[in-house]
Design a protein around this motif. Sequence first.
Motif, short mmCIF file in Angstrom:
data_model
loop_
_atom_site.label_atom_id
_atom_site.label_comp_id
_atom_site.label_asym_id
_atom_site.label_seq_id
_atom_site.Cartn_x
_atom_site.Cartn_y
_atom_site.Cartn_z
N LYS A 98 38.48 8.13 -30.34
CA LYS A 98 37.95 6.98 -31.06
C LYS A 98 37.27 6.02 -30.08
N LYS A 99 36.04 5.64 -30.43
CA LYS A 99 35.28 4.73 -29.57
C LYS A 99 34.46 3.79 -30.45
N ASP A 100 34.59 2.49 -30.16
CA ASP A 100 33.84 1.46 -30.90
C ASP A 100 34.07 1.57 -32.41
N GLY A 101 35.29 1.91 -32.81
CA GLY A 101 35.63 1.95 -34.22
C GLY A 101 35.25 3.25 -34.93
N PHE A 102 34.72 4.23 -34.18
CA PHE A 102 34.31 5.49 -34.79
C PHE A 102 35.09 6.65 -34.17
N TYR A 103 35.42 7.63 -35.01
CA TYR A 103 36.14 8.81 -34.55
C TYR A 103 35.16 9.92 -34.16
N TYR A 104 35.59 10.72 -33.18
CA TYR A 104 34.79 11.86 -32.74
C TYR A 104 35.70 13.09 -32.64
N TYR A 105 35.13 14.23 -33.01
CA TYR A 105 35.86 15.50 -32.93
C TYR A 105 35.50 16.16 -31.61
N ASN A 106 36.48 16.40 -30.77
CA ASN A 106 36.25 17.02 -29.47
C ASN A 106 36.20 18.53 -29.61
N GLU A 107 35.05 19.12 -29.34
CA GLU A 107 34.90 20.57 -29.48
C GLU A 107 35.83 21.31 -28.51
N ASN A 137 39.80 0.81 -43.17
CA ASN A 137 38.80 1.36 -44.07
C ASN A 137 37.47 1.65 -43.37
N HIS A 138 37.09 0.81 -42.40
CA HIS A 138 35.82 1.01 -41.70
C HIS A 138 35.83 2.32 -40.93
N SER A 139 36.91 2.58 -40.18
CA SER A 139 37.00 3.80 -39.39
C SER A 139 37.32 5.01 -40.26
N LYS A 140 37.97 4.79 -41.41
CA LYS A 140 38.42 5.90 -42.24
C LYS A 140 37.25 6.71 -42.78
N ASP A 141 36.12 6.08 -43.04
CA ASP A 141 34.96 6.80 -43.56
C ASP A 141 34.51 7.89 -42.59
N THR A 142 34.39 7.55 -41.32
CA THR A 142 33.98 8.55 -40.32
C THR A 142 35.05 9.61 -40.16
N LEU A 143 36.32 9.20 -40.24
CA LEU A 143 37.41 10.14 -40.09
C LEU A 143 37.43 11.16 -41.23
N LEU A 144 37.25 10.67 -42.46
CA LEU A 144 37.23 11.58 -43.61
C LEU A 144 36.04 12.51 -43.57
#
Length: 497
Positions: free
Chosen positions: A169-178, A233-240
Amino acid sequence: MKKDMTKIFKTIGMLTIALTYSLTFASNAVKASTKITILTSSLNLITDSIYVKYYDNAFLGNVLSNVPSIDTALKIVDGKSEIILTSREIGYFSIFLKTSDANSYSLFKDVISLCPIENGNDITIIISQNVINKHFNFEAIGNGAINLECFKDLNNIHNKRHGLPLLSKKDGFYYYNENNHIDNLYFDLENLLKNYKDKLSIPAYQLFLTDIQSETAVEKINTFFYEIKKTDNHSKDTLLSLYKKHIQENTSYPTRNKYSKSQPVFIISDLFVKNYISDNESAYLNTYREILQQSDSLLKDKLIANFFYLYVNQLKNMDSLIHDALTKVNLKEVKQILSKYSRLADGAKAYNFSLTNIFGKTVQLTDFKGKIVFIDFWFTGCAPCRLFYQNQLKDVEELYKANNNIVFITISIDKNFELWKKSVASGDYTSNDVINLYTSNLGKEHPIISYYGIKSYPHPMLIDKNGNLFRTNSFSEIREKDLLIKTIEQLLKSDFK
């Protein structure tokens, strides 16, 4: 695979065991004999200290809560033990040892845990202990030994994980590590299993593969779910969005295998998270309803068992759901599991424990007949246990300090008496004004822990004046200070029968 499957090597006294058994199975559930011969030398084993468990129906993953079809203690006479068992088709087996440590405490050590075994196997297993690090190792020869060789190699790979966390997670956004450790683990396990494909029987290869696929998929689902529950809720959108892409749309579902111990865990985990994302308030009930729509009765039974095993502490209508489930299942192992959970239902008779307090005096639940009893299960080092006591329970205990109609008890699963005594004195988890008990050397293996199926801590419990459960664990009535006070006041007004 879960970590408890990887712990093959355990520490006990000097050990060499030659375990020889020949299995002759018949198809279509016809019973066949299984001879087990165990030879021991230089062992610190006590009578009835070798346990063999066989599972016709293992479906809760890599946990000891699976119900064995055969569970037998073997007596050791002049360093030798023999037994004749019955079994059928492909399943799993485990070997446990019961020994004593320096303090003469009885301890169970799993040597082999839930390894596939087939009809017609004739295997000799040699178990030894490393003199330096005290770890177990085993070798196997004979028809079917390849299953144990593959089992051991897969476990060794599981102990050599590598890669990044699944999510960042960076700057409120989630990333999937390949290059994450779960995907890397799956690829390593799959590649190793391919090397065994021509050596294993088709059923054994398929069983290993399905378990690998299911267990790594469950780990990914649980990682996402943990983040989904706690994020805003803000971060959840990217996570979903990531969950949909990498789990719902991109995950190859495990190959269907009715013998797999882990596939039902994957199915129920996947189903529940989908329902939680859609409607978290009704996720448990909707999941249960979807399970009942399953046309495969055997799979339905296994899913019901997993549903309660995984979520029983979160079910507000647990007693009615368990009663309903018991009318719908056929598998005897599932009925046994559900009957165990029925002990947690409101109004069920509480377990009459017999535990030691800090002064060495034995205390029993029946000592408090006619009183309300609040019990808090905890252990040293448990941060949630400390927070629960400091933020919720401490003030409630102080409020009712002079009330003789209610008793506050804590039960610690610490094994070390001095550590437990120090923790009690610290005031972090409890106070000296309440009754503090502990499960002695048994820790979490004490009968009261297994009776209630306690898997997480703290675990609060409220017992009424008649010795019946009123509320347990997850209900807000006993976890939040104001609601707990309200619930206690309600019980104080109730009659003693």
